[in-house]
Each structure stands twice: as C-alpha cells, then as structure tokens.
Design a protein around this motif. Structure first.
Motif, PDB file in Angstrom:
ATOM      1  N   GLY A 170       0.782  -1.100  -0.137  1.00  0.00           N
ATOM      2  CA  GLY A 170      -0.190  -0.127   0.111  1.00  0.00           C
ATOM      3  C   GLY A 170       0.852   1.340   0.117  1.00  0.00           C
ATOM      4  O   GLY A 170       2.159   1.427   0.534  1.00  0.00           O
ATOM      5  N   ILE A 171       0.317   2.430  -0.547  1.00  0.00           N
ATOM      6  CA  ILE A 171       0.949   3.512  -0.353  1.00  0.00           C
ATOM      7  C   ILE A 171      -0.183   4.683   0.144  1.00  0.00           C
ATOM      8  O   ILE A 171      -1.304   4.503  -0.396  1.00  0.00           O
ATOM      9  CB  ILE A 171       1.564   4.080  -1.689  1.00  0.00           C
ATOM     10  N   TYR A 187      -3.898   3.834  -1.332  1.00  0.00           N
ATOM     11  CA  TYR A 187      -4.075   2.698  -2.339  1.00  0.00           C
ATOM     12  C   TYR A 187      -3.596   1.476  -1.751  1.00  0.00           C
ATOM     13  O   TYR A 187      -2.620   1.413  -1.319  1.00  0.00           O
ATOM     14  CB  TYR A 187      -3.556   3.103  -3.741  1.00  0.00           C
ATOM     15  N   VAL A 188      -4.619   0.279  -1.391  1.00  0.00           N
ATOM     16  CA  VAL A 188      -3.949  -0.889  -1.048  1.00  0.00           C
ATOM     17  C   VAL A 188      -4.457  -2.113  -1.936  1.00  0.00           C
ATOM     18  O   VAL A 188      -5.308  -1.995  -2.502  1.00  0.00           O
ATOM     19  CB  VAL A 188      -4.913  -1.213   0.430  1.00  0.00           C
ATOM     20  N   VAL A 189      -3.289  -3.065  -1.713  1.00  0.00           N
ATOM     21  CA  VAL A 189      -3.486  -4.346  -2.416  1.00  0.00           C
ATOM     22  C   VAL A 189      -3.855  -5.108  -1.327  1.00  0.00           C
ATOM     23  O   VAL A 189      -2.851  -5.421  -0.150  1.00  0.00           O
ATOM     24  CB  VAL A 189      -2.327  -4.558  -3.202  1.00  0.00           C
ATOM     25  N   LEU A 190      -4.738  -5.885  -1.570  1.00  0.00           N
ATOM     26  CA  LEU A 190      -5.391  -6.805  -0.333  1.00  0.00           C
ATOM     27  C   LEU A 190      -4.741  -8.118  -0.143  1.00  0.00           C
ATOM     28  O   LEU A 190      -4.332  -8.691  -1.424  1.00  0.00           O
ATOM     29  CB  LEU A 190      -6.834  -6.925  -0.185  1.00  0.00           C
ATOM     30  N   LYS A 221      -5.562  -3.476  -7.814  1.00  0.00           N
ATOM     31  CA  LYS A 221      -4.997  -4.814  -8.062  1.00  0.00           C
ATOM     32  C   LYS A 221      -3.420  -4.694  -7.740  1.00  0.00           C
ATOM     33  O   LYS A 221      -2.743  -5.606  -7.615  1.00  0.00           O
ATOM     34  CB  LYS A 221      -5.388  -5.246  -9.466  1.00  0.00           C
ATOM     35  N   SER A 222      -2.827  -3.540  -8.242  1.00  0.00           N
ATOM     36  CA  SER A 222      -1.749  -3.324  -8.395  1.00  0.00           C
ATOM     37  C   SER A 222      -1.295  -1.732  -7.968  1.00  0.00           C
ATOM     38  O   SER A 222      -2.211  -1.024  -8.275  1.00  0.00           O
ATOM     39  CB  SER A 222      -1.019  -3.811  -9.501  1.00  0.00           C
ATOM     40  N   LEU A 223       0.051  -1.636  -7.398  1.00  0.00           N
ATOM     41  CA  LEU A 223       0.288  -0.168  -7.171  1.00  0.00           C
ATOM     42  C   LEU A 223       0.988   0.562  -8.094  1.00  0.00           C
ATOM     43  O   LEU A 223       1.262   1.795  -8.147  1.00  0.00           O
ATOM     44  CB  LEU A 223       1.095  -0.152  -5.832  1.00  0.00           C
ATOM     45  N   GLU A 224       1.412  -0.304  -9.416  1.00  0.00           N
ATOM     46  CA  GLU A 224       2.220   0.297 -10.314  1.00  0.00           C
ATOM     47  C   GLU A 224       1.642   1.572 -10.990  1.00  0.00           C
ATOM     48  O   GLU A 224       2.545   2.342 -11.020  1.00  0.00           O
ATOM     49  CB  GLU A 224       2.135  -0.904 -11.488  1.00  0.00           C
ATOM     50  N   ASP A 225       0.412   1.597 -11.030  1.00  0.00           N
ATOM     51  CA  ASP A 225       0.111   2.999 -11.522  1.00  0.00           C
ATOM     52  C   ASP A 225       0.035   4.248 -10.637  1.00  0.00           C
ATOM     53  O   ASP A 225      -0.308   5.249 -11.076  1.00  0.00           O
ATOM     54  CB  ASP A 225      -1.741   2.739 -12.025  1.00  0.00           C
ATOM     55  N   TYR A 226       0.306   3.708  -9.398  1.00  0.00           N
ATOM     56  CA  TYR A 226      -0.006   4.982  -8.338  1.00  0.00           C
ATOM     57  C   TYR A 226       1.814   5.475  -8.032  1.00  0.00           C
ATOM     58  O   TYR A 226       1.610   6.114  -7.263  1.00  0.00           O
ATOM     59  CB  TYR A 226      -0.777   4.519  -7.351  1.00  0.00           C
TER      60      TYR A 226
END
Ligand SMILES: NC(=O)c1ccc[n+]([C@@H]2O[C@H](COP(=O)([O-])OP(=O)(O)OC[C@H]3O[C@@H](n4cnc5c(N)ncnc54)[C@H](OP(=O)(O)O)[C@@H]3O)[C@@H](O)[C@H]2O)c1
Length: 303
Positions: A170-171, A187-190, A221-226
């Motif tokens: 998460g970020i 933003y979290v990925v669970l 689903k993924s943090l890549e975009d953020y």
C-alpha cells in the motif's frame, strides 16, 4: 576535536530510505558504509555483493553511527539499545508534537549516560522544513505559518498502511487542501480473504497518522499505476517584523522523498560526530556541523 577521516555508518533497515542513505554515503567524501543490518539479510546480501549485510549490529565492526531507516514507530525501541553500545544514531522520525518530545527526552538521557549522540527527526519534514519554519519565525515573530505537503507520496504514512493486517502492499499520497490541511489518498492491495471494510476503518482511524485528516482508501490490484516517490512542500509565512505587518516568506521544495531523506540523514551522521553526548533535533544543531570543509571555508561560502 579529533574526528576520524572517514565516518563509518551502518544502515538499519534496507527499504527506500535505507537505499537513499546508501547512495548518499557512496557520494560523500568523508563517509564509509560499515554495513547493512536487515531482517532479509540473505536476499539483501545477494543485491549488495560488496557490502557486509548482517542480521545484528554486533556482527559489524567499528561502527560510528547507525542510520535508522526503519518505520518511525519502531525508533523509540531500537535507538536506545544502539546508544547504550556507545554508537551514535540518526533517524528521520516523523511523529511530531508529544511523540517527538518524548523520544527526545528518552534518547537525550541514554545518550548522555553512554556518551553517544542521537540526531532525531532528520529527514525533510521533520528535518530541513523544521529549520525553515524556525528561520521564518525568527524573521517575523508574530504571524501564521502554513506547511502544505504534496501532492506526493508520504513514506511514513505508506509504512503505516503496509503494517495494517490484511494489506499486502500500500501507499499513501498526500494532497494539499491549503492552509496546512491535507487529503490522504490511500491505495491498498489486499491479501486473499482480507476484509476491505475493516482495513479501511483501521487506516482512517489510525492514531496520529490518519485520524485527523480526510482519508480515502481505495482497493487496487496493483500499485504500479500509483507509485511515484516524488513529494514536496510549500511553507508560507505571513507576519510582522517589529511593528510592520505584511511580511511574506515562502519556501518550496519538490524532491524524491526517500533519496533526499537519505541525504539529510547522512549530513546528520556527519554532525553527530561533532556534537557532545545527548540528543539533538533539527532546531538544535549549528548548520556548519552538517557540512564538509573547515569553519573558515564554510563562512566564506555561506556568510
Ligand atoms: N522525516 C522525513 O522527512 C521522512 C521522510 C521519509 C521517510 N521517513 C521515515 O522513514 C521511515 C522508513 O521509510 P521507508 O520508505 O524507507 O520504508 P520502507 O521502504 O518500508 O523500509 C523500512 C524498512 O525497515 C525495516 N523494518 C524493520 N522492522 C520492520 C517492521 N516491523 N516492519 C516493517 N519494516 C521493518 C525493513 O528493512 P529490512 O527488511 O531490510 O529489515 C524495511 O525495508 C518511515 O517510517 C518514515 O517515517 C521520514
């Protein structure tokens, strides 16, 4: 004072700030990397073939300073043990007000007892921003200062998000609302089977870090975009010099958060070698202690 030609710094915790400290040591003429202390020592050692990577501090020799690059809430527990061994510490502890003063009092006592120096809160905020706010205040003693952060990624808030049970990654992005108020976009990925509503509640009510700000939590689903470690601050002061109003002071930075934090921690490691035992905060240390060069050269360059 006889200072060693090279100050040997060990990095505790090899995350984003830990990497920033490593790069800053590698580019400093008077600093040497004594080693990295990591819970993931086996995998970190593979990434750093020319560095001594260990599990515990006592596996390293001749360490002058430990740079604590661990989550801030862990600093009050880890720093005293290092000072007790007579080794200086630097951290970028980012919990303000009571938390900060309590840490200062504790480390000041331990540092004095064991003849070691602790530099507390040496990142960009707390850190150099704290110095700027103090300079603004002395210039215009009566007035209002606002610190507006971002937009950008807060490492401290992101660390807290990742510590919440059920969060795989998460970020936290900070957006300024103006007047020193902020929105936190999280933003979290669970992890599998994690309950999003429980996670959201834990984050939005998290003491100190999130409880006082408007916080939006989004499942992704993924943090890549953020992912972007850029951050910044705009510090503004309106106030009076003597009896005259309408003085306006402003300072703005846009930085890579962990890299600049690492750089400032290395300057703090240098300063720690020039100070008497005890603890120091960003408003306690003469600026020349952070810089390379003789006193005369520093006066020539800056004054
Ligand atoms: N004052 C400022 O301006 C400022 C700016 C940026 C960051 N900071 C502070 O710096 C801290 C570190 O930020 P970061 O972005 O480097 O975080 P990070 O990437 O998550 O790295 C933290 C490292 O700490 C170590 N660690 C030890 N015990 C841990 C535990 N129980 N849980 C999680 N990690 C643990 C881990 O290293 P190993 O796996 O190698 O052991 C981890 O990689 C933040 O808490 C923040 O408060 C302050």
């Amino acid at each position: 004072m006889n200072l060693p030609l090279q100050t040997r710094v060990a990095i505790l915790g090899y995350g984003k700030v830990g990497l920033g400290v490593k790069e800053a040591i590698e580019t400093a003429p008077d600093m040497e990397l004594a080693g990295v202390i990591s819970r993931r020592w086996k995998s970190v050692a593979k990434d750093l073939p020319n560095v001594k990577v260990v599990r515990r501090l006592d596996e390293l020799s001749d360490v002058d300073v430990v740079a604590l690059c661990i989550p801030s809430p862990l600093v009050p527990n880890k720093a005293p043990k290092i000072l007790e061994a007579g080794i200086n510490t630097v951290d970028s502890f980012d919990m303000h007000r009571d938390y900060f003063y309590r840490l200062y009092e504790g480390l000041n006592k331990v540092g004095k007892e064991h003849r070691a120096v602790a530099l507390i809160g040496f990142g960009w905020d707390p850190g150099i921003d704290s110095m700027v706010r103090a300079i603004f205040q002395l210039t215009t003693p009566y007035g209002v200062t606002d610190t507006d952060f971002g937009p950008g990624m807060s490492m401290g808030h992101s660390v807290i998000v990742r510590s919440v049970p059920g969060v795989r990654d998460g970020i936290s992005i900070t957006k300024p609302k103006g007047g020193g108020r902020h929105i936190r976009e999280v933003y979290v990925v669970l992890k599998p089977r994690a309950d999003f509503e429980t996670i959201k509640k834990t984050i939005t009510e998290y003491p100190f870090y999130f409880e006082h700000d408007e916080t939006n939590v989004t499942k992704v689903k993924s943090l890549e975009d953020y992912m972007d470690t850029g951050h910044g601050a705009l510090i503004t002061r309106r106030g009076k010099a003597g009896k005259t109003s309408n003085q306006f002071l402003q300072y703005q930075i846009r930085v890579d958060n962990p890299k600049v934090t690492g750089q400032i921690m290395v300057a703090a490691a240098r300063a720690s070698m020039r100070l008497d035992p005890g603890a120091y905060t960003p408003v306690d240390v003469p600026l020349r202690c952070f810089l390379t060069g003789t006193h005369e050269e520093i006066l020539g360059r800056f004054v």
